[in-house]
Design a protein around this motif. Structure first.
Motif, PDB file in Angstrom:
ATOM      1  N   ARG A  41       0.959  -1.330   0.073  1.00  0.00           N
ATOM      2  CA  ARG A  41      -0.044   0.083  -0.129  1.00  0.00           C
ATOM      3  C   ARG A  41       0.922   1.141   0.020  1.00  0.00           C
ATOM      4  NH1 ARG A  41      -5.314   0.247   1.936  1.00  0.00           N
ATOM      5  NH2 ARG A  41      -4.623   1.999   3.260  1.00  0.00           N
ATOM      6  N   SER A  42       1.991   1.352   0.600  1.00  0.00           N
ATOM      7  CA  SER A  42       3.088   2.466   0.840  1.00  0.00           C
ATOM      8  C   SER A  42       4.088   2.020  -0.315  1.00  0.00           C
ATOM      9  CB  SER A  42       3.486   2.632   2.033  1.00  0.00           C
ATOM     10  OG  SER A  42       3.929   1.212   2.684  1.00  0.00           O
ATOM     11  N   GLY A  47       7.901   0.931  -7.547  1.00  0.00           N
ATOM     12  CA  GLY A  47       6.867  -0.080  -7.589  1.00  0.00           C
ATOM     13  C   GLY A  47       5.274   0.401  -8.265  1.00  0.00           C
ATOM     14  N   THR A  48       5.029   1.386  -7.964  1.00  0.00           N
ATOM     15  CA  THR A  48       3.850   1.869  -9.001  1.00  0.00           C
ATOM     16  C   THR A  48       4.219   1.765 -10.396  1.00  0.00           C
ATOM     17  OG1 THR A  48       4.437   4.266  -8.485  1.00  0.00           O
ATOM     18  CG2 THR A  48       2.852   3.333  -7.061  1.00  0.00           C
ATOM     19  N   VAL A  49       5.197   2.436 -10.860  1.00  0.00           N
ATOM     20  CA  VAL A  49       5.646   2.326 -12.231  1.00  0.00           C
ATOM     21  C   VAL A  49       5.257   0.836 -12.750  1.00  0.00           C
ATOM     22  CG1 VAL A  49       7.229   2.939 -14.005  1.00  0.00           C
ATOM     23  CG2 VAL A  49       6.897   4.410 -12.362  1.00  0.00           C
ATOM     24  N   GLY A  72      -1.171   2.647  -3.479  1.00  0.00           N
ATOM     25  CA  GLY A  72      -0.046   1.959  -3.595  1.00  0.00           C
ATOM     26  C   GLY A  72      -0.184   1.232  -4.922  1.00  0.00           C
ATOM     27  N   ILE A  73       0.464   0.042  -4.875  1.00  0.00           N
ATOM     28  CA  ILE A  73       0.271  -0.778  -6.160  1.00  0.00           C
ATOM     29  C   ILE A  73      -0.858  -1.147  -6.627  1.00  0.00           C
ATOM     30  CG2 ILE A  73       0.926  -3.110  -6.795  1.00  0.00           C
ATOM     31  CD1 ILE A  73       3.463  -1.600  -6.384  1.00  0.00           C
ATOM     32  N   GLU A  74      -2.225  -1.318  -5.786  1.00  0.00           N
ATOM     33  CA  GLU A  74      -3.369  -1.680  -6.406  1.00  0.00           C
ATOM     34  C   GLU A  74      -4.075  -0.470  -7.089  1.00  0.00           C
ATOM     35  OE1 GLU A  74      -4.528  -5.296  -3.208  1.00  0.00           O
ATOM     36  OE2 GLU A  74      -5.464  -3.126  -2.917  1.00  0.00           O
ATOM     37  N   GLU A  75      -3.639   0.779  -6.563  1.00  0.00           N
ATOM     38  CA  GLU A  75      -4.118   1.944  -7.150  1.00  0.00           C
ATOM     39  C   GLU A  75      -3.720   2.345  -8.670  1.00  0.00           C
ATOM     40  OE1 GLU A  75      -5.385   6.501  -5.964  1.00  0.00           O
ATOM     41  OE2 GLU A  75      -3.770   5.583  -5.146  1.00  0.00           O
ATOM     42  N   ALA A  76      -2.210   1.586  -8.721  1.00  0.00           N
ATOM     43  CA  ALA A  76      -1.610   1.992  -9.920  1.00  0.00           C
ATOM     44  C   ALA A  76      -2.154   0.802 -10.824  1.00  0.00           C
ATOM     45  CB  ALA A  76       0.064   1.465  -9.694  1.00  0.00           C
ATOM     46  N   ALA A 186      13.967  -1.674   1.135  1.00  0.00           N
ATOM     47  CA  ALA A 186      13.066  -2.492   2.113  1.00  0.00           C
ATOM     48  C   ALA A 186      11.633  -2.785   1.564  1.00  0.00           C
ATOM     49  CB  ALA A 186      12.760  -1.533   3.455  1.00  0.00           C
ATOM     50  N   TRP A 187      11.207  -2.238   0.190  1.00  0.00           N
ATOM     51  CA  TRP A 187       9.993  -2.325  -0.251  1.00  0.00           C
ATOM     52  C   TRP A 187      10.036  -3.471  -1.140  1.00  0.00           C
ATOM     53  CZ3 TRP A 187      11.100   3.098  -0.361  1.00  0.00           C
ATOM     54  CH2 TRP A 187      10.195   3.925   0.163  1.00  0.00           C
ATOM     55  N   SER A 188      11.274  -4.159  -1.205  1.00  0.00           N
ATOM     56  CA  SER A 188      11.446  -5.268  -2.425  1.00  0.00           C
ATOM     57  C   SER A 188      11.871  -6.475  -1.290  1.00  0.00           C
ATOM     58  CB  SER A 188      12.468  -5.118  -3.252  1.00  0.00           C
ATOM     59  OG  SER A 188      11.819  -4.250  -4.118  1.00  0.00           O
ATOM     60  N   GLU A 189      12.150  -6.283   0.124  1.00  0.00           N
ATOM     61  CA  GLU A 189      12.456  -7.302   0.733  1.00  0.00           C
ATOM     62  C   GLU A 189      11.462  -8.842   0.755  1.00  0.00           C
ATOM     63  OE1 GLU A 189      13.378  -6.355   4.954  1.00  0.00           O
ATOM     64  OE2 GLU A 189      14.901  -5.064   4.177  1.00  0.00           O
TER      65      GLU A 189
END
Length: 235
Positions: A41-42, A47-49, A72-76, A186-189
């Motif tokens: 979500r954050s 990630g969004t691209v 976040g991802i879902e909105e993208a 950290a977003w990809s751990e």
């Protein structure tokens, strides 16, 4: 929440059939063959691209994309669907809600309403209301992983809730994929853990995304055919 605990939590919430929907109801039959695209979500800008790219590749390949109604991802994901439809191109999207549209912020509500009016489908597996509980999110996350043919996690922290979706996909023996990210992020751990320890397929370009969609969809068709044969034998 660790990835191991996510598996235990998600398994405790078995998917159910949608209790509410708005939009193209014909897509209800496509969910079992669809590909879930979800993540943090954050989310980071990366990630969004990438979420938009993965969604675009799947839509272009003729796959039904399934996602949640989060940020976040879902909105993208549903943002890319709307851009695709605005360009006059075909595309199929199912968005899973956990609360009523009227309690969402105006921009989010407008985007989701547009999904329903432009050939997509909004569904809920729980009664819609003003409150969103942790249990509703867990049920939604488990449903996203187990109800579709396969799941792609675009971005996830080590304790990301979207790992419940990955766990549910594994528990239901669905195909699972993840997108790699910067090794310093950290977003990809969480996604890196899935690739290393859960044997998730690697999605990194259009060919790998559409290959994954094909493998997952073929497996879903095989399951459906086996189920029909089972019914015939019972009959």
């Amino acid at each position: 929440m660790t990835i191991t605990n996510s598996i235990t939590t998600a398994a405790a919430h078995a998917p159910t059939a949608p209790v509410w929907h708005a939009g193209d109801s014909l897509l209800l039959d496509e969910i079992q063959h669809g590909i879930t695209v979800t993540g943090s979500r954050s989310a980071s800008n990366y990630g969004t691209v990438v979420a938009g790219d993965v969604t675009g590749w799947l839509l272009e390949g003729g796959y039904t994309v399934v996602t949640g109604a989060g940020f976040g991802i879902e909105e993208a994901v549903f943002g890319r669907f709307l851009a695709t439809r605005a360009a006059g191109l075909p595309g199929r999207l199912v968005v899973v809600l956990t609360r009523s549209l009227e309690v969402l912020n105006p921009q989010h509500r407008e985007m989701l309403s547009a999904v329903a009016s432009r050939g997509g489908l909004l569904v809920s597996i729980t009664e819609l209301g003003h409150a969103t509980t942790r249990q509703k999110f867990q049920q939604r996350n488990a449903w996203l992983g187990a109800a579709t043919a396969g799941t792609i996690i675009v971005e996830a922290a080590a304790r990301g809730a979207c790992l419940e979706t990955a766990a549910a996909a594994e528990a239901a023996e669905r195909h699972l994929a993840a997108v790699p990210g910067p090794i310093t992020s950290a977003w990809s751990e969480g996604t890196h853990h899935l690739i290393r320890h859960a044997a998730a397929h690697l999605v990194y370009d259009q060919a790998s995304a559409t290959d994954f969609g094909r493998w997952a969809s073929e497996a879903a068709r095989d399951r459906a055919a086996a189920a029909e044969q089972g019914k015939e034998h019972l009959g």
